[in-house]
Design an enzyme around this catalytic site. Structure first.
Site, short mmCIF file in Angstrom:
data_model
loop_
_atom_site.label_atom_id
_atom_site.label_comp_id
_atom_site.label_asym_id
_atom_site.label_seq_id
_atom_site.Cartn_x
_atom_site.Cartn_y
_atom_site.Cartn_z
N SER A 138 -0.28 -29.04 66.25
CA SER A 138 1.11 -29.45 66.55
C SER A 138 2.03 -28.66 65.63
O SER A 138 1.60 -28.19 64.57
CB SER A 138 1.25 -30.95 66.27
OG SER A 138 2.61 -31.33 66.25
N TYR A 151 0.56 -38.32 60.11
CA TYR A 151 0.32 -37.50 61.31
C TYR A 151 0.41 -36.03 60.94
O TYR A 151 -0.45 -35.22 61.30
CB TYR A 151 1.33 -37.85 62.42
CG TYR A 151 1.15 -37.02 63.68
CD1 TYR A 151 0.07 -37.23 64.53
CD2 TYR A 151 2.06 -36.01 64.01
CE1 TYR A 151 -0.09 -36.47 65.69
CE2 TYR A 151 1.90 -35.25 65.16
CZ TYR A 151 0.82 -35.48 66.00
OH TYR A 151 0.65 -34.71 67.13
N1 LIG Z 1 2.84 -34.94 73.27
C1 LIG Z 1 3.31 -34.21 72.27
O1 LIG Z 1 4.52 -34.08 72.06
C2 LIG Z 1 2.35 -33.45 71.38
C3 LIG Z 1 2.87 -32.41 70.60
C4 LIG Z 1 2.01 -31.69 69.77
C5 LIG Z 1 0.66 -32.03 69.75
N2 LIG Z 1 0.20 -33.05 70.51
C6 LIG Z 1 -1.24 -33.34 70.42
O2 LIG Z 1 -1.82 -33.17 71.70
C7 LIG Z 1 -2.94 -34.03 71.85
C8 LIG Z 1 -2.77 -34.83 73.13
O3 LIG Z 1 -1.55 -35.54 73.06
P1 LIG Z 1 -0.87 -36.18 74.35
O4 LIG Z 1 0.59 -36.29 74.05
O5 LIG Z 1 -1.34 -35.51 75.56
O6 LIG Z 1 -1.48 -37.67 74.26
P2 LIG Z 1 -1.55 -38.83 75.36
O7 LIG Z 1 -0.69 -38.54 76.53
O8 LIG Z 1 -1.34 -40.09 74.60
O9 LIG Z 1 -3.08 -38.75 75.84
C9 LIG Z 1 -4.10 -38.87 74.89
C10 LIG Z 1 -5.43 -38.76 75.59
O10 LIG Z 1 -6.46 -38.79 74.60
C11 LIG Z 1 -7.27 -39.96 74.78
N3 LIG Z 1 -7.61 -40.44 73.45
C12 LIG Z 1 -6.78 -40.92 72.51
N4 LIG Z 1 -7.47 -41.29 71.41
C13 LIG Z 1 -8.77 -41.02 71.69
C14 LIG Z 1 -9.98 -41.21 70.98
N5 LIG Z 1 -9.99 -41.75 69.74
N6 LIG Z 1 -11.14 -40.84 71.54
C15 LIG Z 1 -11.15 -40.30 72.79
N7 LIG Z 1 -10.05 -40.12 73.51
C16 LIG Z 1 -8.87 -40.47 72.97
C17 LIG Z 1 -6.42 -40.92 75.62
O11 LIG Z 1 -7.19 -41.82 76.41
P3 LIG Z 1 -7.65 -43.25 75.82
O12 LIG Z 1 -6.42 -43.91 75.29
O13 LIG Z 1 -8.27 -43.96 76.99
O14 LIG Z 1 -8.65 -42.96 74.77
C18 LIG Z 1 -5.70 -39.92 76.52
O15 LIG Z 1 -6.54 -39.49 77.57
C19 LIG Z 1 -2.99 -34.88 70.59
O16 LIG Z 1 -3.92 -34.30 69.69
C20 LIG Z 1 -1.58 -34.78 70.05
O17 LIG Z 1 -1.51 -34.98 68.65
C21 LIG Z 1 1.00 -33.76 71.34
#
Ligand SMILES: NC(=O)c1ccc[n+]([C@@H]2O[C@H](COP(=O)([O-])OP(=O)(O)OC[C@H]3O[C@@H](n4cnc5c(N)ncnc54)[C@H](OP(=O)(O)O)[C@@H]3O)[C@@H](O)[C@H]2O)c1
Length: 233
Positions: A138, A151
């Site tokens: 990130s 985080y």
């Molecule tokens: N969205 C942003 O703005 C952003 C920006 C930079 C980086 N990121 C990074 O991108 C990644 C994905 O983020 P996102 O925004 O796409 O998240 P999201 O929409 O909340 O989706 C997260 C996914 O990961 C699964 N998950 C969460 N915790 C888990 C665990 N302990 N074990 C297995 N699966 C797990 C969730 O399903 P379940 O809840 O069923 O487990 C879901 O499928 C993360 O690493 C986040 O830090 C996001």
């Protein structure tokens, strides 16, 4: 071609899974919620009838679950082409005031998950004679910001893991890309009152990841930095 994606039922993981599935990849996916996972497995099999789907409900913050996911994959596949370490969580806070245990939870989910799974899946990438690991870090893993707290610490650590892997694996034909997105419109941002124009389109990010994979093996994108057009939130 075969890809492993953690946290595949929503957001970035889901968009990446769909782009690779559309391009004919067999898919191994996990998330914690079993019913979401079953739904996605059904949809993938329906939309892309020729691909194999391995789906396992597993919590990547728990080492035993990471190993169980890896064993499930290894029981079926001898090789893999791509690993996407995506599963992660965001908890807002400040280092000095966030609840006790926040750092541990975020390190387990955002760092150890990728550390242990990379070690397990690497032999499948090596057996293939080439491979590609994408680590979803990130912008919070490159600069501190207000309310970033643990985080940000966990994402700096993820960036460190990714760079260490890149150094170790450059002579082994395994590419490593650190993915560094700003705000992406996903479930993580539910309830936040901002126009969608302030966010990266999740499908753009997934396509960029696929494009990094598609360059020739003479080339590696080491850092994929992607931001909303108007800059960070
Ligand atoms: N969205 C942003 O703005 C952003 C920006 C930079 C980086 N990121 C990074 O991108 C990644 C994905 O983020 P996102 O925004 O796409 O998240 P999201 O929409 O909340 O989706 C997260 C996914 O990961 C699964 N998950 C969460 N915790 C888990 C665990 N302990 N074990 C297995 N699966 C797990 C969730 O399903 P379940 O809840 O069923 O487990 C879901 O499928 C993360 O690493 C986040 O830090 C996001």
């Amino acid at each position: 071609m075969k890809i492993v994606v953690t946290g595949a039922t929503k957001g970035i993981g889901r968009a990446v899974t769909e782009v690779f599935a559309k391009n004919g990849f067999d898919i191994a996916i996990c998330a914690r919620d079993e019913s979401d996972l079953e739904k996605l497995e059904g949809q993938l099999k329906y939309k892309f009838s020729n691909i194999e789907v391995i789906a396992l409900a597993a919590d990547m913050s728990i080492k035993a679950d990471v190993l169980r996911f890896a064993e499930t994959i290894k029981a079926k596949w001898e090789t893999a082409d791509v690993l996407v370490n995506n599963a992660g969580m965001f908890l807002p806070g400040n280092v000095t005031t966030e609840p006790d245990g926040t750092l541990e939870k975020l390190i387990e989910t955002n760092l150890y998950s990728a550390y242990y799974l990379s070690r397990e899946i690497l032999p499948l990438l090596q057996a293939n004679d080439r491979g590609h690991i994408f680590n979803i870090s990130s912008v919070a893993g490159t600069k501190a910001y207000p309310n970033g707290g643990s985080y940000s610490i966990s994402k700096f650590a993820m960036t460190g893991l990714s760079k260490a892997l890149r150094e170790e694996l450059k002579s082994q034909n395994v590419r490593v890309t650190t993915v560094i997105p700003g705000a992406v419109l996903t479930a993580s941002w539910e309830g936040v009152d901002l126009p969608k124009e302030r966010f990266i389109d999740v499908e753009d990010l997934a396509q960029l990841i696929y494009d990094c994979y598609k360059v020739s093996y003479r080339t590696v994108v080491e850092d994929l930095v992607v931001r909303p057009m108007l800059g960070d939130l």
